[in-house]
Structures are given as structure tokens and as C-alpha cells.
Design a protein around this motif. Sequence first.
Motif, mmCIF file in Angstrom:
data_model
loop_
_atom_site.group_PDB
_atom_site.id
_atom_site.type_symbol
_atom_site.label_atom_id
_atom_site.label_comp_id
_atom_site.label_asym_id
_atom_site.label_seq_id
_atom_site.Cartn_x
_atom_site.Cartn_y
_atom_site.Cartn_z
ATOM 1 N N UNK A 198 36.527 51.672 48.666
ATOM 2 C CA UNK A 198 36.239 50.341 48.132
ATOM 3 C C UNK A 198 35.853 50.406 46.658
ATOM 4 N N UNK A 199 35.026 51.395 46.284
ATOM 5 C CA UNK A 199 34.609 51.529 44.893
ATOM 6 C C UNK A 199 35.786 51.912 43.990
ATOM 7 N N UNK A 200 36.713 52.701 44.523
ATOM 8 C CA UNK A 200 37.899 53.050 43.739
ATOM 9 C C UNK A 200 38.753 51.834 43.452
ATOM 10 N N UNK A 201 38.923 50.992 44.471
ATOM 11 C CA UNK A 201 39.683 49.756 44.283
ATOM 12 C C UNK A 201 38.965 48.828 43.306
ATOM 13 N N UNK A 202 37.692 48.543 43.578
ATOM 14 C CA UNK A 202 36.936 47.623 42.726
ATOM 15 C C UNK A 202 36.737 48.149 41.322
ATOM 16 N N UNK A 203 36.590 49.469 41.181
ATOM 17 C CA UNK A 203 36.399 50.050 39.860
ATOM 18 C C UNK A 203 37.610 49.861 38.972
ATOM 19 N N UNK A 204 38.808 50.059 39.537
ATOM 20 C CA UNK A 204 40.019 49.870 38.731
ATOM 21 C C UNK A 204 40.240 48.396 38.414
ATOM 22 N N UNK A 205 39.883 47.505 39.348
ATOM 23 C CA UNK A 205 39.954 46.067 39.056
ATOM 24 C C UNK A 205 39.048 45.742 37.873
ATOM 25 N N UNK A 206 37.831 46.267 37.902
ATOM 26 C CA UNK A 206 36.865 45.983 36.843
ATOM 27 C C UNK A 206 37.363 46.502 35.492
ATOM 28 N N UNK A 207 37.890 47.712 35.464
ATOM 29 C CA UNK A 207 38.405 48.270 34.215
ATOM 30 C C UNK A 207 39.605 47.476 33.717
ATOM 31 N N UNK A 208 40.464 47.057 34.656
ATOM 32 C CA UNK A 208 41.638 46.272 34.275
ATOM 33 C C UNK A 208 41.266 44.936 33.665
ATOM 34 N N UNK A 209 40.141 44.372 34.125
ATOM 35 C CA UNK A 209 39.679 43.089 33.587
ATOM 36 C C UNK A 209 39.287 43.190 32.123
ATOM 37 N N UNK A 210 39.027 44.411 31.642
ATOM 38 C CA UNK A 210 38.612 44.602 30.255
ATOM 39 C C UNK A 210 39.801 44.816 29.320
ATOM 40 N N UNK A 211 41.003 44.929 29.859
ATOM 41 C CA UNK A 211 42.187 45.202 29.045
ATOM 42 C C UNK A 211 42.871 43.881 28.695
ATOM 43 N N UNK A 212 42.965 43.546 27.415
ATOM 44 C CA UNK A 212 43.625 42.288 27.023
ATOM 45 C C UNK A 212 45.040 42.187 27.578
ATOM 46 N N UNK A 213 45.449 40.995 27.926
ATOM 47 C CA UNK A 213 46.753 40.655 28.528
ATOM 48 C C UNK A 213 46.787 41.089 29.990
ATOM 49 N N UNK A 214 46.498 42.378 30.258
ATOM 50 C CA UNK A 214 46.475 42.833 31.647
ATOM 51 C C UNK A 214 45.459 42.037 32.455
ATOM 52 N N UNK A 215 44.317 41.700 31.841
ATOM 53 C CA UNK A 215 43.288 40.985 32.596
ATOM 54 C C UNK A 215 43.744 39.599 33.043
ATOM 55 N N UNK A 216 44.762 39.063 32.421
ATOM 56 C CA UNK A 216 45.250 37.738 32.795
ATOM 57 C C UNK A 216 45.973 37.749 34.138
ATOM 58 N N UNK A 217 46.557 38.890 34.504
ATOM 59 C CA UNK A 217 47.293 38.970 35.775
ATOM 60 C C UNK A 217 46.523 39.739 36.840
ATOM 61 N N UNK A 218 45.290 40.163 36.493
ATOM 62 C CA UNK A 218 44.533 41.000 37.428
ATOM 63 C C UNK A 218 44.107 40.260 38.684
ATOM 64 N N UNK A 219 43.792 38.950 38.562
ATOM 65 C CA UNK A 219 43.336 38.238 39.747
ATOM 66 C C UNK A 219 44.383 38.238 40.858
ATOM 67 N N UNK A 220 45.601 37.736 40.622
ATOM 68 C CA UNK A 220 46.588 37.775 41.712
ATOM 69 C C UNK A 220 46.946 39.193 42.128
ATOM 70 N N UNK A 221 46.994 40.132 41.180
ATOM 71 C CA UNK A 221 47.298 41.518 41.537
ATOM 72 C C UNK A 221 46.223 42.092 42.455
ATOM 73 N N UNK A 222 44.951 41.757 42.180
ATOM 74 C CA UNK A 222 43.858 42.253 43.014
ATOM 75 C C UNK A 222 43.906 41.630 44.404
ATOM 76 N N UNK A 223 44.282 40.353 44.499
ATOM 77 C CA UNK A 223 44.418 39.707 45.813
ATOM 78 C C UNK A 223 45.518 40.399 46.622
ATOM 79 N N UNK A 224 46.656 40.645 45.986
ATOM 80 C CA UNK A 224 47.772 41.305 46.680
ATOM 81 C C UNK A 224 47.363 42.720 47.077
#
Length: 251
Positions: free
Chosen positions: A204-230
Amino acid sequence: MTGNPFRGAGYLLRGLQMLPEPSLRMFVLIPLLINIVLFSGAIWLLIDQFENWVGYWLAKLPDWLSFLEWLLWPLFAVLVLIVVYYTFTLVANFIAAPFNGLLAEKVEMKLRGQVNSASGWQAALKMIPQALARELAKLRYYLPRFLFILLLTFIPLVNLASPLLWFLFGSWMMAIQYCDYPMDNNRVSFGNMKSLLKSHRLTALGFGGLVQLGMLVPVLNLILMPAAVVGATVYWVEEYAGEADQLMDLR
């Protein structure tokens, strides 16, 4: 702790890979637009008000501590970033919750051919009150822990560990936030959902940790929500869905 953080992180990468699939595009669009609008607003707000906010807190220092301003400026700057980041993430997830639940349902239907809930847009509209209630449950779980770590950030020596605590806390909350959508669809209670994630906490921490790091990357963070749901739905299907009948909580 048990689990595999690399396997957990891999679920987000698989979620990113599945986003362009034609059968999911329509269900990705609304969470994507919500994320773009809110995070664009957060970036604009930070650019416009960042100096004012940091200056406001520095002005609260007593005169005899003014010599520490150079040391405290980075601390207050980081706190402003943390508060804005978590606030906008919570707002985005709260608004998008019903649509994220529908996206999770469509991914599970694609992977398994079934989901233990009613399906379709009409069913999604009927589930809006339940989805929002679930978001409030997450908020009640989240806020005391957020405030506790925020308090530790101001305690000398103890605050040396605060960057690690913020990262672990954020990783755990991202796992809870996104894994909850497919589990809620399958009528797994909030308490059971937390127990499931704790049983393989490193995954769980591995999944959530990469989501959190991805949220800090410009442009990538815009698509992170649906990608994290999938990705979280793939995680649910492969790790827990086989036990769905035993885990279902008919509220």
C-alpha cells in the motif's frame, strides 16, 4: 511490515498505461477535467499569494527571534506548500468522488466482468450521497493525523523526522484515498478497507508513495487522479477481489 512496495508502485504504472484505452476514455474525462481545473487553481494561488502567506507567519515572530528569520523562512515555505497541496488534493477528491467510483467500476468490469454494485450513470448519481459520506469518513480519519504531524513539525529536534513522517503519512493517505473507490463499490466497509491495506502495508505504501511523488511532477500531476483510480482498481482485483464475498459489508 509485510508486502512489496515495488509491486504497489507497479499498480500505478499499470493505471497510467490503461488510461488511453477506448473503453475507459469517457469515464476518465470528468476526473481529469476536475483535476486540471483545481490544480491549475492551486498553482495560480501559490504563485499569487506564496510570499504574502510566508511573510504573514514570519511577522508573527517576536522581535527577539527575528535573527532566526533566515532559518524559519524555509520551514514556513514548506508548511505553506504542504497545506496547499493537501487541501487541494482533498477538495479535488471530494468533488470527483462519484465519478472516480464510476471509473473504478468500469475498470473492474473490464478486468473481471463483474462488480458487486449497481452499474451505470443513473446508479452513479444515486450513489453520490454515499460517495460523499465516504469522503467525510476519510476526512475524519485524515485530519487528526495531519494536525498531529503538523504539531510535531514545530517541535525542535523532533521536527528533524517530520519530512519522513509527512512522506509516510501522505503515502498511506493516497493508498486509502484511491483504493477506497473499488472497495466501496464492492461494499467493503471503511474499517475493513483499512485492515486489508494494513495486512500488506508495504504494498500500500509503495502504491501511495508513487502517487504522492507523481502529484509533485508538473503536467503528470494533472492525470494522476484517474491513473491512481485505475491502478487502485487493478490492485483491488489482483490482491483482494477473490475474497470479496467474505469481505462484503452490506450496510
